[in-house]
Design an enzyme around this catalytic site. Structure first.
Site, mmCIF file in Angstrom:
data_model
loop_
_atom_site.group_PDB
_atom_site.id
_atom_site.type_symbol
_atom_site.label_atom_id
_atom_site.label_comp_id
_atom_site.label_asym_id
_atom_site.label_seq_id
_atom_site.Cartn_x
_atom_site.Cartn_y
_atom_site.Cartn_z
ATOM 1 N N ASN A 1 24.752 24.776 27.221
ATOM 2 C CA ASN A 1 24.705 23.320 27.042
ATOM 3 C C ASN A 1 23.378 22.817 26.459
ATOM 4 O O ASN A 1 23.356 21.834 25.735
ATOM 5 C CB ASN A 1 24.979 22.648 28.391
ATOM 6 C CG ASN A 1 24.515 21.213 28.403
ATOM 7 O OD1 ASN A 1 25.197 20.323 27.899
ATOM 8 N ND2 ASN A 1 23.328 20.959 28.929
ATOM 9 N N SER B 1 22.179 24.046 12.846
ATOM 10 C CA SER B 1 22.135 24.866 14.065
ATOM 11 C C SER B 1 23.465 24.831 14.821
ATOM 12 O O SER B 1 23.919 25.852 15.334
ATOM 13 C CB SER B 1 20.979 24.428 14.964
ATOM 14 O OG SER B 1 21.059 23.049 15.268
ATOM 15 N N LYS B 2 24.093 23.659 14.883
ATOM 16 C CA LYS B 2 25.369 23.588 15.619
ATOM 17 C C LYS B 2 26.494 24.279 14.836
ATOM 18 O O LYS B 2 27.401 24.858 15.441
ATOM 19 C CB LYS B 2 25.738 22.132 15.913
ATOM 20 C CG LYS B 2 24.855 21.457 16.956
ATOM 21 C CD LYS B 2 25.003 22.048 18.356
ATOM 22 C CE LYS B 2 24.304 21.195 19.407
ATOM 23 N NZ LYS B 2 24.408 21.756 20.752
ATOM 24 N N SER C 1 28.931 20.151 18.647
ATOM 25 C CA SER C 1 28.982 18.747 18.220
ATOM 26 C C SER C 1 29.876 18.633 16.994
ATOM 27 O O SER C 1 29.943 19.574 16.182
ATOM 28 C CB SER C 1 27.571 18.277 17.860
ATOM 29 O OG SER C 1 27.620 17.065 17.150
ATOM 30 N N TYR D 1 20.157 19.682 12.997
ATOM 31 C CA TYR D 1 21.188 19.694 14.052
ATOM 32 C C TYR D 1 22.488 20.262 13.498
ATOM 33 O O TYR D 1 23.116 21.125 14.100
ATOM 34 C CB TYR D 1 21.373 18.262 14.543
ATOM 35 C CG TYR D 1 22.169 18.114 15.821
ATOM 36 C CD1 TYR D 1 21.642 18.512 17.043
ATOM 37 C CD2 TYR D 1 23.433 17.538 15.806
ATOM 38 C CE1 TYR D 1 22.364 18.345 18.222
ATOM 39 C CE2 TYR D 1 24.163 17.372 16.977
ATOM 40 C CZ TYR D 1 23.624 17.780 18.179
ATOM 41 O OH TYR D 1 24.336 17.615 19.344
ATOM 42 N N ALA D 2 22.893 19.781 12.317
ATOM 43 C CA ALA D 2 24.141 20.243 11.699
ATOM 44 C C ALA D 2 24.084 21.740 11.409
ATOM 45 O O ALA D 2 25.040 22.478 11.680
ATOM 46 C CB ALA D 2 24.405 19.457 10.418
#
Ligand SMILES: NC(=O)c1ccc[n+]([C@@H]2O[C@H](COP(=O)([O-])OP(=O)(O)OC[C@H]3O[C@@H](n4cnc5c(N)ncnc54)[C@H](OP(=O)(O)O)[C@@H]3O)[C@@H](O)[C@H]2O)c1
Length: 228
Positions: free
Chosen positions: A85, A155-156, A137, A152-153
């Site tokens: 998480n 890595s996710k 995400s 973020y994009a």
């Protein structure tokens, strides 16, 4: 009589992770609450939450992870459920993003979950049971990648690919899935977000409890499959 299942939740000291930890404890899991500050974490739980034990889990680099996993493994050799998480959100635009910010995002959002899956999946397979939930995400979905913050994009979406690879490798006994919690009121999501942490935690808790005929290698929001 069935044995109490042990669930390890990373980044469980606040936000969605805390809600997942409390939700699993209410369902009679023994929850290992992964956090960086174990003393602060102890104050977050009370007897009514069920069985929650804080464990130190710093995901900042490979050495820290190895040390923490070694300690956890000594004390708790059988983990049934892993919820990856913990996460960070760097908001910089492409032209402002530093290599360190990208590295940090990759470390916490992708490389750390990978290290934990690499560590626990073979042990789970040996026990013929395991559930892994990766908190991802919609911004990590290929279809949504152009909208969210860059690091973020990236890595996710890496986490999403890892989910599919590990799921395939351990298809026989494990269920390995990713999920998007929606927009949630946490330090990351901000107070304008539309969902409570408890609502954001629901799908992760559901995936942790999948039966043997449940899905693996898929991506969910609100307990419904969504596109990678
Ligand atoms: N909130 C949203 O709207 C939303 C939407 C989609 C996806 N998500 C995902 O949901 C997950 C939880 O997010 P949240 O909203 O609950 O965020 P949050 O309140 O900011 O909590 C993040 C958690 O990650 C931990 N963490 C960060 N870096 C760490 C590190 N190096 N080592 C160990 N733990 C670390 C934090 O621990 P410390 O307290 O020690 O910093 C904290 O427990 C994340 O993966 C996030 O990407 C959130």
């Amino acid at each position: 009589m069935s044995q109490t299942k042990v669930a390890l939740v990373t980044g469980a000291n606040r936000g969605i992770g805390l809600a997942i930890a409390k939700g699993l404890a209410k369902q009679n899991y023994h929850v290992l609450m992964g956090c960086r500050d174990i003393n602060a974490a102890e104050k977050l739980v009370d007897k009514t939450d069920g069985k929650i034990t804080p464990v130190t889990l710093d995901l900042s680099d490979a050495d820290a992870i190895a040390t923490c996993l070694n300690d956890i493994d000594q004390q708790y050799p059988k983990i049934d459920v892993l919820v990856n998480n913990a996460g960070v959100l760097e908001r910089e635009e492409l032209d402002q993003l530093s290599p360190e910010q990208l590295q940090q995002s990759m470390q916490v959002n992708a490389l750390a979950p990978f290290a934990l899956m690499q560590f626990f999946a073979p042990k789970m397979a040996k026990n013929r049971f395991g559930r892994i939930v990766n908190v991802s995400s919609g911004w990590g979905a290929t279809s949504g990648m152009l909208e969210g913050p860059v690091a973020y994009a990236i890595s996710k979406s890496s986490l999403n690919v890892m989910t599919q690879i590990i799921a395939k490798q351990y298809r026989k006994y494990l269920k390995v899935n990713a999920m998007c919690p929606g927009w949630v009121r946490t330090r990351m999501g901000g107070m304008a977000a539309t969902r409570s942490p408890e609502k954001g935690a629901e799908t992760a808790i559901w995936l942790a409890g999948l039966s043997n005929d449940g899905p693996t290698g898929e991506f969910f929001r609100d307990k419904k499959q969504i596109a990678w």
